[in-house]
Write an enzyme that holds these catalytic residues in place. Structure first.
Site, PDB file in Angstrom:
ATOM      1  N   ILE A  83     -18.836 -17.632  -5.937  1.00 20.86           N
ATOM      2  CA  ILE A  83     -19.876 -16.975  -6.725  1.00 20.86           C
ATOM      3  C   ILE A  83     -21.062 -16.636  -5.837  1.00 20.86           C
ATOM      4  CG2 ILE A  83     -21.345 -17.113  -8.749  1.00 20.86           C
ATOM      5  CD1 ILE A  83     -18.278 -17.193  -9.275  1.00 20.86           C
ATOM      6  N   LYS A  84     -21.388 -15.359  -5.788  1.00 19.72           N
ATOM      7  CA  LYS A  84     -22.518 -14.887  -4.987  1.00 19.72           C
ATOM      8  C   LYS A  84     -23.770 -14.907  -5.860  1.00 19.72           C
ATOM      9  CE  LYS A  84     -22.716 -11.486  -1.260  1.00 19.72           C
ATOM     10  NZ  LYS A  84     -22.311 -10.115  -0.858  1.00 19.72           N
TER      11      LYS A  84
END
Length: 214
Positions: A83-84
């Site tokens: 997850i960015k």
């Protein structure tokens, strides 16, 4: 130093995957927007089928709870999804929760060692300093990458450094010399890395000599 591909274009990823040199992919909202009509979830799942490594998918919520909700959903898409999250107060809060849940995170839009220290403290798996964008405003992007790597080593911090916003092959070499764990590279730069006029000239000569052997 590992090489990731910085793109959401499936054809580019397929071609790079065939070389056997790419071990992950990073995407962002801008890269996804270039792929007109592409479904975000389907694209990320397809990328995961092409590259068996970390695949960054970015949240678009700006508040902590929204980021956490999006991240929990995206993490279910595939075991390799990372997850960015942007380095903001809300992003740091979300990262703390996600890391406690065992969800991998990539803290993005990093432009300083201070930000990188906070990312590591929050439990980020990766941090992405944008060296090209720093260069654009007259700062030394590689110096920031090198400083982050050095500080992380001083304290045994486990967060890995992804040199991002790579603009040309010299950036890749500089990132490797600076000790970055990973460089995430546009497809154009990846193809430039393999090219050299002496390689082409040498191959042309070999083939000409082979053809004239009789």
């Amino acid at each position: 130093m590992r090489i990731f591909l910085d793109t959401a274009n499936l054809e580019e990823i397929r071609q790079a995957a065939a070389w056997g040199v790419v071990s992950g992919v990073t995407t962002n909202p801008s890269l996804m927007a270039k792929e007109k009509g592409a479904d975000f979830q389907e694209t990320i799942r397809e990328i995961c089928s092409l590259i068996d490594g970390p695949i960054s998918a970015e949240v678009t919520a700006l508040d902590t709870e929204g980021m956490i909700a999006q991240a929990r959903d995206q993490a279910k898409w595939h075991r390799n999804v990372v997850i960015k999250v942007p380095i903001t107060p809300a992003g740091l809060g979300a990262t703390k929760v996600l890391s406690a849940e065992g969800i991998s995170t990539n803290l993005t839009l990093c432009f300083s060692t201070n930000q990188a220290l906070l990312a590591a403290a929050a439990g980020a798996t990766y941090v992405s300093p944008f060296l090209g964008r720093l260069d654009d405003i007259g700062h030394d992007g590689i110096a920031v990458v090198a400083e982050i790597v050095s500080v992380y080593k001083n304290y045994g911090l486990r967060t890995q450094v992804i040199a991002a916003s790579i603009r040309h092959p010299l950036h890749v070499v500089a990132a490797a010399k600076a000790g970055a764990h990973i460089a995430t590279i546009p497809y154009k730069v990846l193809t430039q890395m393999v090219e050299h006029p002496l390689t082409k000239n040498g191959l042309d000569r070999f083939m000409a000599d082979w053809a004239s052997r009789k």
